[in-house]
Every structure is written in structure tokens, then in C-alpha cells.
Enzyme design. Sequence first.
Site, short mmCIF file in Angstrom:
data_model
loop_
_atom_site.label_atom_id
_atom_site.label_comp_id
_atom_site.label_asym_id
_atom_site.label_seq_id
_atom_site.Cartn_x
_atom_site.Cartn_y
_atom_site.Cartn_z
CD GLU A 1 -1.47 2.45 1.90
OE1 GLU A 1 -2.18 3.45 1.81
OE2 GLU A 1 -0.37 2.48 2.50
CG ASP B 1 -4.24 3.04 5.97
OD1 ASP B 1 -3.39 2.86 6.85
OD2 ASP B 1 -3.98 3.45 4.82
CG HIS C 1 4.94 7.08 6.47
ND1 HIS C 1 4.70 7.50 5.19
CD2 HIS C 1 3.98 6.16 6.73
CE1 HIS C 1 3.64 6.87 4.71
NE2 HIS C 1 3.19 6.06 5.64
N1 PHI Z 1 -2.59 5.42 3.52
C1 PHI Z 1 -1.76 6.47 4.02
C2 PHI Z 1 -2.27 7.15 5.26
C3 PHI Z 1 -3.75 7.34 5.23
C4 PHI Z 1 -4.55 6.44 5.87
C5 PHI Z 1 -4.31 8.38 4.53
C6 PHI Z 1 -5.93 6.58 5.81
C7 PHI Z 1 -5.67 8.52 4.46
C8 PHI Z 1 -6.45 7.62 5.10
I1 PHI Z 1 -8.50 7.82 5.00
C9 PHI Z 1 -0.44 5.83 4.33
O1 PHI Z 1 -0.41 4.63 4.58
O2 PHI Z 1 0.56 6.50 4.36
ZN ZN Z 2 1.64 4.79 5.62
#
Ligand code: PHI
Ligand code: ZN
Length: 502
Positions: free
Chosen positions: A162, A191, A291
Site C-alpha cells: 500500500e 488504515d 512513517h
Molecule cells: N494510507 C496512508 C495514510 C492514510 C490512511 C491516509 C488513511 C488517508 C487515510 I482515510 C499511508 O499509509 O501512508
Molecule cells: Zn503509511
Amino acid sequence: MRNLWTIGMAAILAIPLALTAPAASAASAAVPPDISLANVKAHLTQLQSIATANGGNRAHGRPGYLASANYVKGLLDAAGFTTTLQSFTYSGATGYNVIADWPGGDPNDILMVGAHLDSVTAGPGINDNGSGSAAILETALEVSRQALAPTKHLRFAWWGAEELGLRGSQYYVTNLPAAERAKVKGYLNFDMVGSPNAGYFVYDGDNSDGVGSGPGPAGSAQLEATLQAYFTSIGVATRGTDFDGRSDYGPFISVGIPAGGTFTGAEGIKSSAQATLWGGTAGQAFDSCYHRACDTTANINDTALNRNADAIAYAVWTTATATPPVTVWQDTFETATGWTANPGGTDTATLGQWERGDPEATTSSGAKQLGTTVSGSNDLVTGRLAGAAAGDHDIDGGTTTIQSPAVTLPSGGTLRLNFSWYLAHGSNASSADYLRVKVVGSTTTQVFQQLGAATNRNGAWAVADVDISSYAGQSVRILIEAADASGASLVEAGVDDVKITR
Ligand code: PHI
Ligand code: ZN
């Protein structure tokens, strides 16, 4: 081994149960379980250990990713799921999706629930996205413990890569044959659901916020409403987050599959209004370890993780065990079905009265009257013509109303009224201006309202979905009202695809 420490942790970390019962969305739905926070955290401990043993991360193409996939798959296999490790290649490395089917349910009506299992290379990725991975894993294991027999077929997914651009979920959707894709009627995505400085966001599937991307595919509004209903039941306020495709629901909505999900925030900064609403620290990121190497098991807000895990189970149980809705009545406004303008004879608008027709687009500091409908070429619109200036056929001088023909509602069951709408206005509008929808039966109830404001608001289709079960067994009419009620200002409104389901 696993059972021993799971039980041990559950005993130590036993949490009080929320005793408020969420509103049941279907009479036949099984009672959603309380997901054990201790069990969810035990999965996070395992993912942390996997990262620690594999160079500190669980990233695509690194050994920590495959070990994570095997951990998840092993538990699901033992719990009776039919699992597959779907491999794909990205950037010269093999990636994996773990797909787990719970035997039974309608094979033509599939609910999918997913989370990305990969981390970035910088760290172990415990909040992003061990949290969503662990929460859906524990939900799946609870499905097995309860031997749930849902109406829908349930499929869980843990996505690879992802972080490199939704690679695993995109691979899955792209390679699902069209006939199989058509059977997937909904997708729930999780997420980042344990952010240390948490917010409580629900994907804005109905575009009620009117920001960024438009509404998700039909059905997304219902998934949003279901998740919101859980948070309402525990007294936690939610806010929308734009359906911008920044997570694995993106590939699903782009092929027309309705989606929903929750999010507790990433690198965004918590505002003081949000800190007042939810607690935590204003002026700081929802997840300051986003991150980074510090996204460890210490980077989790237990309350947020617990609430979200319970919200996931609530949404899975209510959605998968509900009987699919049947359409009682609908109007797409392509043909005349007997709507009456100004039914009470009390309208005061001098221009821009509601009518059914093919609308012409207008712009003034952005879109005002929308020239595009939700389906077909006609909608209900306040003065369908554009005229020479944007202010030519907008609402002026007061209220305008239009009422549906009589609809006889069946008795009993959950009845929902669903419609697409927009209200657009210039910065010369005010909170005296509005779009309202009422149900007129033996009593009249206002079921929807969008007020104007002294700011520019562009026209953008959104979806409203409201419970009208209290009108079961009655003959009702739907009354739509719009007003430019305070001095001259630019106000436009539209309604399309009105539907009542049971
Ligand atoms: N998928 C992104 C972070 C993220 C998560 C952004 C959820 C938006 C939403 I709604 C990442 O993994 O960095
Ligand atoms: Zn991420």
C-alpha cells in the site's frame, strides 16, 4: 501457546464493556460483539517482534512483510477460513495479499473488509497499519469463535505494498474477473485506527462535507451511516474525511464498489476545535511518528484502537447479517410521476421555483447550478435555465416547495429514504437560506436540512440517507423546500434519485 498468552493478557488488560446498545439496523441482525483490546494488542506485539527480528520493518519486498503475512494467514487457517496468499510483483520484488474467505453466505453478495499489512522501510508500522490489520484480524477470529452465519459472504483482505501506491489492492481489483467483481457489494477499509493523538474520522461516502472528491458509489453513504451509528451509540463525535483515494478503498470505488471505513489521523495537525471535541493535543499531528522508526507498540492510543475495533465488528455484523434492502419506491425524474410544485399555495419565491427538467449549468465563483445530474438527464432543480447571468434563474424572494405523489409504505421493517442533493450559494447568502426535506404522513417530520451561510458554497452532489421507519404502514409524501429568505443572494438547489428502501 497463542491461546495461553491471549487469555493472560485479556485477564490483565480487561476493559470495561460499553453497555450502550447501538441502534440495530435490521431486526434480524446478530448482536455485534465487543472486540477484545487485549487480543488486538497481542497481534500488534507479534507484528512488532516480526519487525524487530527483520531489520526493523515490515515493508514490501523485505522479510518482515512475508513473516507478517504468514502470521495472519496461520491464525486464519486455524480458525477455519479459506485463505490464499496472492502474490504480485512490484518494483522487482514479490508482494503478497492475504485473502481469507469465511465459508457460507450468499456468494453473489460479498462484503469485503481490508487493511494494508505493509509498513514503510523506516519503521515497524504499528499504527500504520498494524492497527487496522490487527483490528480486522481479531474481528475475523471473532466471526469464527461465534460461528457467525451471515446473510452475505464475508471476505477479509490484508494488502501488500500500500505504501508504494496501493499496489496490492490495485492488483487484486484489476485481476478479479468482471463477474467476480460484480459480486463484491461493499468494501470496508481500515488504515491507521490507533493514532496516539487520535481523531475519529469516518470516510465521507455521502460527500456531506462537500470537500474534495464527490460521493462514493451508491451504498457508500449507508456504510458511512452504519459506522457513524456505532460512534453515536458510545457518545463519540465523528467528522468526515474526504474520499480522496489515499488508501486501499481507492481501487474499489474507482470500479464502482461502495466503500467505507474509519481513520484516526496521520501527519495532519489536530486543530483546537478537534482537541475540544476529542481531547488530545491541539497543534500536534494525529500521529507524530507517521512513517517513522518510532511507529512502535508505544505509538498506539488504546482508547482509539478499542473503539475502532468495536466499530469494525459493529459494521461487519450489521452489514453482513442484514437482509438486503428492497426498493419500495424510487424516482429518477426522467419522466413525470406527479410531483406538485407549491402544494400548500404558500410559496413566496418570485423566481427559481422547483421544477423537473434538464438543468443548465451556471458558475459564479465556482459551480452553482449543476448541469450534470446523478442519473439520466433530468433532476428536480430550482429554475432549470441558466440565463445570461448566474443570478438569473436562482431562487429569489422567499421559499419554493415541491411535493411527491403519495407513496404507500409497507408496515414493519426498517425503512430508509435516500436521495442525492446539493445546495449552492454565494457569499451573499445567509443561514436563513436552506434546503429541507420533510416526510408528510399523519405527522410531518423534517428529515434533512442544509442551511446556507455567508460564504461561497459550490454545487456538488451529495447523498442523504435517513431512517423513516416511524412512517411504516402510512401513505406519505416527500416535501422538498428551498429558500432564499434573507435579502437578494445567489441560491441554487437540486435533488435527484429519491429512493425508499426496506
Ligand atoms: N494510507 C496512508 C495514510 C492514510 C490512511 C491516509 C488513511 C488517508 C487515510 I482515510 C499511508 O499509509 O501512508
Ligand atoms: Zn503509511
